[in-house]
Design a protein around this motif. Sequence first.
Motif, PDB file in Angstrom:
ATOM      1  N   LYS A 165       0.953  -1.201   0.064  1.00  0.00           N
ATOM      2  CA  LYS A 165      -0.029  -0.013  -0.006  1.00  0.00           C
ATOM      3  C   LYS A 165       0.836   1.309   0.122  1.00  0.00           C
ATOM      4  O   LYS A 165       0.517   2.214  -0.774  1.00  0.00           O
ATOM      5  N   ASP A 166       1.945   1.268   0.726  1.00  0.00           N
ATOM      6  CA  ASP A 166       2.853   2.441   0.637  1.00  0.00           C
ATOM      7  C   ASP A 166       3.608   2.526  -0.567  1.00  0.00           C
ATOM      8  O   ASP A 166       3.569   3.871  -1.203  1.00  0.00           O
ATOM      9  N   ALA A 169       0.867   4.010  -2.811  1.00  0.00           N
ATOM     10  CA  ALA A 169       0.729   5.646  -2.625  1.00  0.00           C
ATOM     11  C   ALA A 169       1.965   6.229  -3.248  1.00  0.00           C
ATOM     12  O   ALA A 169       1.758   7.459  -3.838  1.00  0.00           O
TER      13      ALA A 169
END
Length: 579
Positions: A165-166, A169
């Motif tokens: 997820k990081d 982003a």
Amino acid sequence: MTMFRQMDPNHHSEDELTSQMDLETALKECSTALELFLNNRFADALALLKPWKNQSMYHAMGYSSILVMQAGMTFDPKDMNAAMTSLRESLQTCQRFRKKTGIAETLANLWYRQPVEELTEEEMHAELCYAEVLLQKAALTFLDESIIGFIKGGMRIRNSYQIFKDCQAKANVTKEVEKLKSTHIHFRGGVNMGIGSFNLMLSLLPSRVLRLMEFLGFSGDRELGLSELREGASNNSLRSILSTLTLLMFHLYITVILGTGEGNLTEAEALLEPYTEKFPNGALILFYTARIALLKGNFTFAQEKFLACIAAQEEWRQIHHLCYWELMWAYSFEQNWREAYRYADMLCKESKWSQAIYVFQKAAILSMLPEKEVTQLGENVVELFRQVDGLRLRIAGKSIPTEKFAARKAQRYFSSNPVKLIVPALEMMYVWNGFTVVGKRPEMTESILTTLEKAEEQLKDDPNPSEYHLDDQCVVQLLKGLCLRHLGRLVQAELCFNHVISSENDIKQENYLVPFTMYELGLLHKQKGDIDKAIAVIENAKMNYKDYNMESRLHFRIHAALNTMGSFSAKPPPSRTPA
């Protein structure tokens, strides 16, 4: 080493090994290793990656990925240990390239994780490789056969998901100038693969489990998962093949075994086509080509391609075992029990995956042959069934549901006067959702129906019915109903299903029959166009039955079926976190 060359995979000069491996060259070398792998040159791929696995995150990840795949196929403790050691080393290699953070920042991230704003290109790729290796380590930890292993695996999966997820982003805020770099497409492809796989796999979970997973910060959005993987498969990155293989696994296996059996074969063929052109003799490519043919009902062509896959290479015998399993079913669909037996026997002798299932399957297939033929083959069906229970595996202290089912069926043979199973090979065909496959061939479905009608007559004429008599009758009625439904004879099919459901209070052992039959009756109502009735019957199976054999498998199928009918209860609440 700044120049990329086609090379002997075993040749690296000392100067090369002491110099730094830059990111672009590492990606190119790993692409070469991947091509070797897809051309069945598995040892050459490992040899190319090995010298750099302690200096390059991509070499480390590629090397351990091949060992994990090998361990997953062999189940050999030696291969498992080699893979686990390699994964630990790969995590250390990736860790060296990750952004260094202070104690305060580390603690803050543990409490409230947020994407790191400023990462170099190398650090971005290190995060991605670390997440992938962590996920593979989690998968192997699940096979540790202990509760601690299970918990560790779960924690690693969550950590891996958070890093993906990081990375997502970070990919979304990447400046246009950075996107022009040749390495960015490989980063984006890794994000597609990671986020897509997590969302797709979690979307399969029954809604009550999915709600809990979403509460823990996961996302299970199927459409998002499919679109991310499709983007990953088409963007010509190092990980495109991983996105492709994940989609193929979904369409050709998961939707069949844990779903309604309606995989997207058109998309599967389109995904495979470029690889078929580039690697016409690649074992993996031949295997999936054969699997697509099998699911289309083209059994003869599928058999030819599985045999071609076996002939393509000798290095990884485990791929042969996958083909034996598929060939066993391809011949079972045709009721060519002699050939089906041959492949079941080879699995018993060569594969370690699930000896309990292989031996049960072999005995079940032999049960479909005349006793004289079984004697000629030198086999003893009773002795085979008696072996099943002692061959079962346990994972995290729990039995494997299909093995548990097989062992319970085989219990009949432990008495001094064994009661034969009625059509065990056809019943196991249903367990693996094989009737959705054979249903594509009306003439073969008719042939199986004839076999079931003979079994029905045999039970009716039995002068000394056993304690399992009614259970056996209900097994035959369920399977008969399936054949009739696939042949479009819906009124007769409904009578068969209702016969099973009305016998609920008298069924002694086969407690799976009524909920599974309700599910099949629901699909029959859907076929008739009565969606409301279909949902009501399937919901009844879901809500009012528990503690029966293969319960979780039916819940997966129910979840998939309700999703196709737009049932509100099948839809999870909106995701609490962006994927």
